[in-house]
Design an enzyme around this catalytic site. Structure first.
Site, PDB file in Angstrom:
ATOM      1  N   ASP A 186       0.955  -1.298   0.026  1.00 26.88           N
ATOM      2  CA  ASP A 186      -0.026   0.005   0.011  1.00 26.88           C
ATOM      3  C   ASP A 186       1.023   1.353  -0.179  1.00 26.88           C
ATOM      4  O   ASP A 186       1.805   1.264   0.798  1.00 26.88           O
ATOM      5  CB  ASP A 186      -0.863  -0.048   1.475  1.00 26.88           C
ATOM      6  CG  ASP A 186      -2.067   0.929   1.451  1.00 26.88           C
ATOM      7  OD1 ASP A 186      -2.406   1.370   0.224  1.00 26.88           O
ATOM      8  OD2 ASP A 186      -2.473   1.447   2.518  1.00 26.88           O
ATOM      9  N   HIS A 187       0.637   2.243  -0.995  1.00 26.53           N
ATOM     10  CA  HIS A 187       1.408   3.466  -1.030  1.00 26.53           C
ATOM     11  C   HIS A 187       2.891   3.240  -1.001  1.00 26.53           C
ATOM     12  O   HIS A 187       3.693   3.603  -0.209  1.00 26.53           O
ATOM     13  CB  HIS A 187       1.338   4.421   0.295  1.00 26.53           C
ATOM     14  CG  HIS A 187      -0.128   4.958  -0.049  1.00 26.53           C
ATOM     15  ND1 HIS A 187      -0.686   6.028  -0.769  1.00 26.53           N
ATOM     16  CD2 HIS A 187      -1.517   4.481   0.669  1.00 26.53           C
ATOM     17  CE1 HIS A 187      -1.933   6.122  -0.866  1.00 26.53           C
ATOM     18  NE2 HIS A 187      -2.409   5.260   0.075  1.00 26.53           N
ATOM     19  N   ASP A 239       3.209   4.592  -5.460  1.00 26.52           N
ATOM     20  CA  ASP A 239       2.534   6.039  -5.303  1.00 26.52           C
ATOM     21  C   ASP A 239       3.358   7.008  -5.560  1.00 26.52           C
ATOM     22  O   ASP A 239       4.297   7.517  -4.690  1.00 26.52           O
ATOM     23  CB  ASP A 239       2.277   6.225  -3.762  1.00 26.52           C
ATOM     24  CG  ASP A 239       1.495   7.650  -3.298  1.00 26.52           C
ATOM     25  OD1 ASP A 239       1.395   8.222  -4.161  1.00 26.52           O
ATOM     26  OD2 ASP A 239       0.970   7.572  -2.105  1.00 26.52           O
ATOM     27  N   GLU A 284      -1.323   6.113  -8.533  1.00 25.97           N
ATOM     28  CA  GLU A 284      -2.353   7.040  -7.865  1.00 25.97           C
ATOM     29  C   GLU A 284      -1.755   8.358  -8.561  1.00 25.97           C
ATOM     30  O   GLU A 284      -0.918   8.784  -8.880  1.00 25.97           O
ATOM     31  CB  GLU A 284      -1.617   6.901  -6.422  1.00 25.97           C
ATOM     32  CG  GLU A 284      -2.547   8.243  -5.716  1.00 25.97           C
ATOM     33  CD  GLU A 284      -2.446   8.210  -4.257  1.00 25.97           C
ATOM     34  OE1 GLU A 284      -2.089   7.301  -3.833  1.00 25.97           O
ATOM     35  OE2 GLU A 284      -2.543   9.298  -3.734  1.00 25.97           O
ATOM     36  N   HIS A 334      -7.316   9.742   4.096  1.00 20.35           N
ATOM     37  CA  HIS A 334      -7.268   8.663   5.145  1.00 20.35           C
ATOM     38  C   HIS A 334      -7.573   9.240   6.809  1.00 20.35           C
ATOM     39  O   HIS A 334      -7.321  10.242   6.874  1.00 20.35           O
ATOM     40  CB  HIS A 334      -5.741   8.092   5.150  1.00 20.35           C
ATOM     41  CG  HIS A 334      -5.073   7.633   3.881  1.00 20.35           C
ATOM     42  ND1 HIS A 334      -4.248   8.074   3.172  1.00 20.35           N
ATOM     43  CD2 HIS A 334      -5.671   6.501   3.404  1.00 20.35           C
ATOM     44  CE1 HIS A 334      -4.035   7.336   2.197  1.00 20.35           C
ATOM     45  NE2 HIS A 334      -4.915   6.241   2.160  1.00 20.35           N
ATOM     46  N   GLY A 335      -8.051   7.887   7.422  1.00 20.71           N
ATOM     47  CA  GLY A 335      -8.145   8.417   8.832  1.00 20.71           C
ATOM     48  C   GLY A 335      -9.782   8.533   9.034  1.00 20.71           C
ATOM     49  O   GLY A 335     -10.526   8.646   7.871  1.00 20.71           O
ATOM     50  N   HIS A 389      -9.335   4.863  -1.743  1.00 21.03           N
ATOM     51  CA  HIS A 389      -8.676   4.929  -0.479  1.00 21.03           C
ATOM     52  C   HIS A 389      -9.564   5.770   0.742  1.00 21.03           C
ATOM     53  O   HIS A 389     -10.579   6.275   0.211  1.00 21.03           O
ATOM     54  CB  HIS A 389      -7.358   5.660  -0.562  1.00 21.03           C
ATOM     55  CG  HIS A 389      -6.236   4.891  -1.392  1.00 21.03           C
ATOM     56  ND1 HIS A 389      -5.401   4.517  -0.687  1.00 21.03           N
ATOM     57  CD2 HIS A 389      -6.290   4.393  -2.648  1.00 21.03           C
ATOM     58  CE1 HIS A 389      -4.352   3.741  -1.774  1.00 21.03           C
ATOM     59  NE2 HIS A 389      -5.107   3.427  -2.764  1.00 21.03           N
ATOM     60  N   VAL A 400      -9.641  -0.128   3.467  1.00 25.43           N
ATOM     61  CA  VAL A 400      -9.995   0.091   4.966  1.00 25.43           C
ATOM     62  C   VAL A 400      -9.029  -0.221   5.832  1.00 25.43           C
ATOM     63  O   VAL A 400      -8.449  -1.463   5.788  1.00 25.43           O
ATOM     64  CB  VAL A 400     -11.415  -0.729   5.044  1.00 25.43           C
ATOM     65  CG1 VAL A 400     -11.659  -0.330   6.624  1.00 25.43           C
ATOM     66  CG2 VAL A 400     -12.483  -0.534   4.260  1.00 25.43           C
ATOM     67  N   THR A 449      -8.388   2.234   9.209  1.00 28.92           N
ATOM     68  CA  THR A 449      -8.256   2.979  10.527  1.00 28.92           C
ATOM     69  C   THR A 449      -9.563   2.067  11.223  1.00 28.92           C
ATOM     70  O   THR A 449      -9.511   2.105  12.291  1.00 28.92           O
ATOM     71  CB  THR A 449      -8.624   4.437  10.141  1.00 28.92           C
ATOM     72  OG1 THR A 449      -7.487   4.841   9.651  1.00 28.92           O
ATOM     73  CG2 THR A 449      -8.866   5.186  11.539  1.00 28.92           C
TER      74      THR A 449
HETATM   75  P1  13P Z   1      -8.469   4.432   6.263  1.00 27.98           P
HETATM   76  O1  13P Z   1      -7.552   4.295   7.124  1.00 27.98           O
HETATM   77  O2  13P Z   1      -9.107   6.040   6.228  1.00 27.98           O
HETATM   78  O3  13P Z   1      -9.590   3.286   6.116  1.00 27.98           O
HETATM   79  O4  13P Z   1      -7.672   4.265   4.643  1.00 27.98           O
HETATM   80  C1  13P Z   1      -7.141   3.141   4.282  1.00 27.98           C
HETATM   81  C2  13P Z   1      -6.414   3.295   2.949  1.00 27.98           C
HETATM   82  O5  13P Z   1      -6.878   3.988   2.206  1.00 27.98           O
HETATM   83  C3  13P Z   1      -5.223   2.510   2.850  1.00 27.98           C
HETATM   84  O6  13P Z   1      -4.338   2.819   1.579  1.00 27.98           O
END
Ligand code: 13P
Length: 287
Positions: free
Chosen positions: A84-85, A105, A135, A177-178, A207, A230, A232
């Site tokens: 991820d990223h 990314d 991205e 995010h978050g 995301h 998903v 957080t």
């Molecule tokens: P959240 O933590 O907001 O769910 O985002 C997850 C995400 O986009 C991971 O790349």
């Protein structure tokens, strides 16, 4: 069964549902996501951020754990192990470690550099049978030290990156995010519709899945989103369930301090959250 994410996401895009990417942090997280996917007969993507990879002592450890767990639990649904990223170096480390999918990314690079690095990584990933996500337009908020402003992507830039041969594309549409702040304006469906038109049949990635209202998730899927990340939300329910256990004094009763007992409520909470999301995304029964 560990696979690249290409086929599962093309099927999702055609079938108008989305596959969840659930970020993993440790053994409990991984086991919870795998068992829930198997129970629901759903394809799934295990997301690993560079920070989580480091926490778990490196991508090699993660890949070995996921492969062994997948076999040990007898998982038959398609599972992609996805960076991820990823940074440029991180992508190469995951390729070497045995991941089946990577995200590069390059959104913070000038477009020419993003294009050059993405082109190279597409070539390398495809040569080894891995899928690759790119991205355009930074995703807002903070994740493991990666901070983005939450821009809306430029559809022409999306087309440019999509045409490099990536398998799926994350386009910023006001998502972050978050946890979303109270004054968040919601997803920009205008941007999503334009991006979707520009990139043709390419599966799009949303995301920042935590806290997006269900009706916006459904609408995003109808406009080409086939992968939803998903992270957080699983962390929040894990923390809440663990706090409940400790605050109820259960760790002080009998052998309640046994980590297998202490971590069980959090594990169950992740299973329930993943089930809720897979049901909402429509991936249940699609393995
Ligand atoms: P959240 O933590 O907001 O769910 O985002 C997850 C995400 O986009 C991971 O790349």
């Amino acid at each position: 069964m560990l696979v690249s994410a290409t086929e599962m996401l093309n099927k999702a895009r055609d079938g108008k549902y989305a596959v969840g990417q659930f970020n993993i942090n440790n053994l409990e997280w991984t086991k919870a996501v795998l068992l829930t996917a198997q129970k629901l007969n759903s394809p799934v993507i295990l997301g690993v951020s560079e920070g989580a990879g480091k926490y778990m002592t490196g991508f090699k450890t993660v890949a070995a754990m996921v492969k062994a767990m997948d076999e040990g639990l007898g998982i038959t649904v398609p599972v992609a192990l996805h960076l991820d990223h990823g940074t440029y170096d991180g992508c190469y480390k995951c390729i070497k470690a045995g991941f089946t999918s990577i995200m590069f990314d390059g959104s913070h690079f000038p477009i020419d550099e993003n294009v050059a690095k993405t082109t190279e990584l597409v070539h390398v990933a495809h040569g080894l049978g891995l899928s690759i996500e790119a991205e355009v337009g930074a995703i807002g908020g903070e994740e493991d030290g990666v901070i983005g402003k939450g821009e809306c992507a430029d559809p022409a830039e999306c087309k440019l990156i999509a045409d490099l041969g990536v398998d799926f594309l994350a386009a910023g549409i006001g998502n972050i995010h978050g946890v979303y702040p109270a004054n968040w304006e919601g997803l920009s469906f205008e941007t999503l519709a334009e991006v979707n038109k520009a990139v043709g049949a390419m599966p799009l990635v949303l995301h920042g899945g935590t806290g997006i209202p269900d009706d916006q998730i459904t609408k995003a899927i109808s406009l080409g989103v086939a992968k939803i990340n998903v992270n957080t939300e699983c962390q929040l329910v894990f923390a809440e369930a663990t706090r409940g256990y400790v605050e109820a004094g259960k760790d002080k009763q009998g052998k309640g301090f046994d980590p297998r007992k202490l971590l069980a409520p959090g594990f169950d909470a992740i299973c329930a959250k993943v089930e809720e999301k897979m049901t909402l995304f429509g991936s249940v029964g699609k393995a």
